[in-house]
Design a protein around this motif. Structure first.
Motif, mmCIF file in Angstrom:
data_model
loop_
_atom_site.group_PDB
_atom_site.id
_atom_site.type_symbol
_atom_site.label_atom_id
_atom_site.label_comp_id
_atom_site.label_asym_id
_atom_site.label_seq_id
_atom_site.Cartn_x
_atom_site.Cartn_y
_atom_site.Cartn_z
ATOM 1 N N PHE A 87 0.847 -1.190 0.000
ATOM 2 C CA PHE A 87 0.000 0.000 0.000
ATOM 3 C C PHE A 87 0.884 1.243 0.000
ATOM 4 C CE2 PHE A 87 -3.410 2.828 0.868
ATOM 5 C CZ PHE A 87 -4.604 2.135 0.734
ATOM 6 N N VAL A 88 0.596 2.170 -0.909
ATOM 7 C CA VAL A 88 1.345 3.431 -0.980
ATOM 8 C C VAL A 88 0.366 4.571 -0.733
ATOM 9 C CG1 VAL A 88 2.798 4.900 -2.429
ATOM 10 C CG2 VAL A 88 2.925 2.409 -2.675
ATOM 11 N N PHE A 89 0.715 5.452 0.201
ATOM 12 C CA PHE A 89 -0.196 6.515 0.645
ATOM 13 C C PHE A 89 0.228 7.867 0.072
ATOM 14 C CE2 PHE A 89 0.107 3.286 3.917
ATOM 15 C CZ PHE A 89 -1.197 3.058 4.289
ATOM 16 N N GLN A 90 -0.729 8.792 0.055
ATOM 17 C CA GLN A 90 -0.422 10.147 -0.427
ATOM 18 C C GLN A 90 0.625 10.829 0.448
ATOM 19 O OE1 GLN A 90 -3.866 12.660 -0.911
ATOM 20 N NE2 GLN A 90 -2.641 14.445 -1.460
ATOM 21 N N PHE A 91 0.513 10.620 1.767
ATOM 22 C CA PHE A 91 1.427 11.326 2.679
ATOM 23 C C PHE A 91 2.508 10.408 3.237
ATOM 24 C CE2 PHE A 91 -2.383 13.986 2.556
ATOM 25 C CZ PHE A 91 -1.800 15.173 2.147
ATOM 26 N N ARG A 152 9.227 0.130 0.717
ATOM 27 C CA ARG A 152 8.626 -0.572 1.849
ATOM 28 C C ARG A 152 7.428 -1.413 1.396
ATOM 29 N NH1 ARG A 152 5.977 3.187 6.263
ATOM 30 N NH2 ARG A 152 4.812 3.700 4.377
ATOM 31 N N ALA A 153 6.606 -0.823 0.512
ATOM 32 C CA ALA A 153 5.413 -1.541 0.042
ATOM 33 C C ALA A 153 5.782 -2.808 -0.726
ATOM 34 C CB ALA A 153 4.568 -0.619 -0.842
ATOM 35 N N LEU A 154 6.994 -2.811 -1.309
ATOM 36 C CA LEU A 154 7.401 -3.943 -2.144
ATOM 37 C C LEU A 154 8.135 -5.022 -1.362
ATOM 38 C CD1 LEU A 154 8.725 -2.012 -5.264
ATOM 39 C CD2 LEU A 154 6.499 -3.100 -4.926
ATOM 40 N N ALA A 155 8.273 -4.821 -0.055
ATOM 41 C CA ALA A 155 9.124 -5.695 0.750
ATOM 42 C C ALA A 155 8.836 -7.176 0.532
ATOM 43 C CB ALA A 155 8.982 -5.345 2.228
ATOM 44 N N ASN A 156 7.581 -7.544 0.505
ATOM 45 C CA ASN A 156 7.241 -8.962 0.378
ATOM 46 C C ASN A 156 6.817 -9.339 -1.036
ATOM 47 O OD1 ASN A 156 7.814 -9.557 3.072
ATOM 48 N ND2 ASN A 156 5.830 -8.747 3.714
ATOM 49 N N ASP A 157 7.273 -8.547 -2.025
ATOM 50 C CA ASP A 157 6.912 -8.825 -3.411
ATOM 51 C C ASP A 157 5.415 -9.029 -3.590
ATOM 52 O OD1 ASP A 157 8.678 -8.747 -5.525
ATOM 53 O OD2 ASP A 157 9.841 -10.407 -4.665
ATOM 54 N N PRO A 158 4.614 -8.063 -3.173
ATOM 55 C CA PRO A 158 3.166 -8.262 -3.222
ATOM 56 C C PRO A 158 2.658 -8.356 -4.661
ATOM 57 C CG PRO A 158 3.663 -5.957 -2.816
ATOM 58 C CD PRO A 158 4.969 -6.698 -2.779
ATOM 59 N N PRO A 159 1.760 -9.303 -4.926
ATOM 60 C CA PRO A 159 1.171 -9.372 -6.272
ATOM 61 C C PRO A 159 0.222 -8.207 -6.556
ATOM 62 C CG PRO A 159 0.237 -11.068 -4.838
ATOM 63 C CD PRO A 159 1.338 -10.413 -4.067
ATOM 64 N N ILE A 160 -0.211 -7.529 -5.489
ATOM 65 C CA ILE A 160 -1.160 -6.423 -5.662
ATOM 66 C C ILE A 160 -0.577 -5.164 -5.021
ATOM 67 C CG2 ILE A 160 -3.489 -5.568 -5.121
ATOM 68 C CD1 ILE A 160 -4.287 -8.564 -4.739
ATOM 69 N N VAL A 161 -0.503 -4.086 -5.800
ATOM 70 C CA VAL A 161 -0.054 -2.800 -5.259
ATOM 71 C C VAL A 161 -1.223 -1.824 -5.324
ATOM 72 C CG1 VAL A 161 1.549 -0.862 -5.546
ATOM 73 C CG2 VAL A 161 2.358 -3.213 -5.929
ATOM 74 N N LEU A 162 -1.571 -1.249 -4.171
ATOM 75 C CA LEU A 162 -2.644 -0.263 -4.088
ATOM 76 C C LEU A 162 -2.002 1.085 -3.768
ATOM 77 C CD1 LEU A 162 -5.136 -2.295 -1.835
ATOM 78 C CD2 LEU A 162 -5.008 -2.245 -4.338
#
Ligand code: ADP
Ligand code: MG
Length: 234
Positions: A87-91, A152-162
């Protein structure tokens, strides 16, 4: 694949219920890039929070790779997020007391990854910030903070990025670089990308757009055209 079946959200607003997302059926295929667009207050962040299991819908099912996440316990949801969702946030939401590298590393250490140190180093390199690894968030520009948040969001190689308006707090040039990074991530990892954005140009890069207004999808035919040719004489 992500399937939304009759997913809605009603909250209590003062003394009356307020439906901020009306029942929605929607399917997102694996590897698809979906842009969610619409005016402020139209329910975009609400929908993204539901997809991430950060919030529970009032009605409906959210089925991710065959699992209805609305039936999961808090622990089950946490596991799902750890395994499947970045998950990537605006802030940015970086931890201010940790360095850039530590912001990427600590969640992986908590998750018990043995290769955490090496992987954190690689992720920071992937987002082009090796030379800032030991800086604290306050010593980084907005664009640099967002790069670290993406690592950080990619740490676990997520198949879904929001991503919820990941460029919304950046100037347009920096925002473009962040988008290039996200698109590159999506290409190299073949991940599903669901991007909330105000930016029509960014939305036009997506495979498909979900336009929301007042918590309801706007039928595609009625969606504002964003091609330069729209309205021009043929
Ligand atoms: P967007 O991301 O499209 O700007 P949101 O999903 O954040 O919209 O919010 C949609 C609407 O729901 C807004 O009008 C917002 O004020 C309202 N809203 C969101 N969460 C709550 C809540 N917990 N209680 C009351 N109203 C809420
Ligand atoms: Mg929002």
């Amino acid at each position: 694949m992500i399937e939304l079946r009759g997913v809605s959200k009603t909250v209590q607003s003062g003394d009356h219920p307020l439906t901020i997302l009306h029942p929605l059926d929607y399917t997102i295929r694996s590897g698809q890039f979906v842009a969610i667009v619409g005016p402020s207050g139209s329910g975009k962040s609400t929908l993204l929070g539901l997809l991430a299991g950060l919030d529970a819908p009032t009605t409906g099912q959210i089925v991710i790779d065959g699992v209805d996440i609305t039936t999961l316990t808090e622990d089950g949801l946490a596991r799902l997020r750890g395994e499947k969702i970045g998950f990537v946030f605006q802030f940015f939401h970086l931890v201010p007391s940790l360095t850039a590298l530590e912001n990427v590393l600590i969640p992986m250490e908590i998750a018990g990854r043995r290769d955490a140190a090496e992987r954190a180093r690689q992720l920071v390199e992937e987002v082009g910030l090796s030379d800032r690894a030991h800086h604290y968030p306050s010593q980084l520009s907005g664009g640099e903070q967002q790069r670290i948040a993406i690592a950080r969001a990619l740490a676990n190689d997520p198949p879904i990025v929001l991503a919820d308006e990941p460029t919304g707090n950046l100037d347009s040039t920096t925002g473009r670089h962040i988008m290039d990074l996200l698109l590159n991530v999506r290409r190299t990892r073949a991940s599903t990308l669901v991007l909330v954005t105000h930016d029509a140009e960014l939305a036009s890069l997506a495979d498909t757009r979900l336009v929301l207004r007042d918590g309801r999808p706007v039928p595609q035919g009625e969606a504002p055209r964003i091609t330069p040719a729209a309205g021009a004489a043929r």
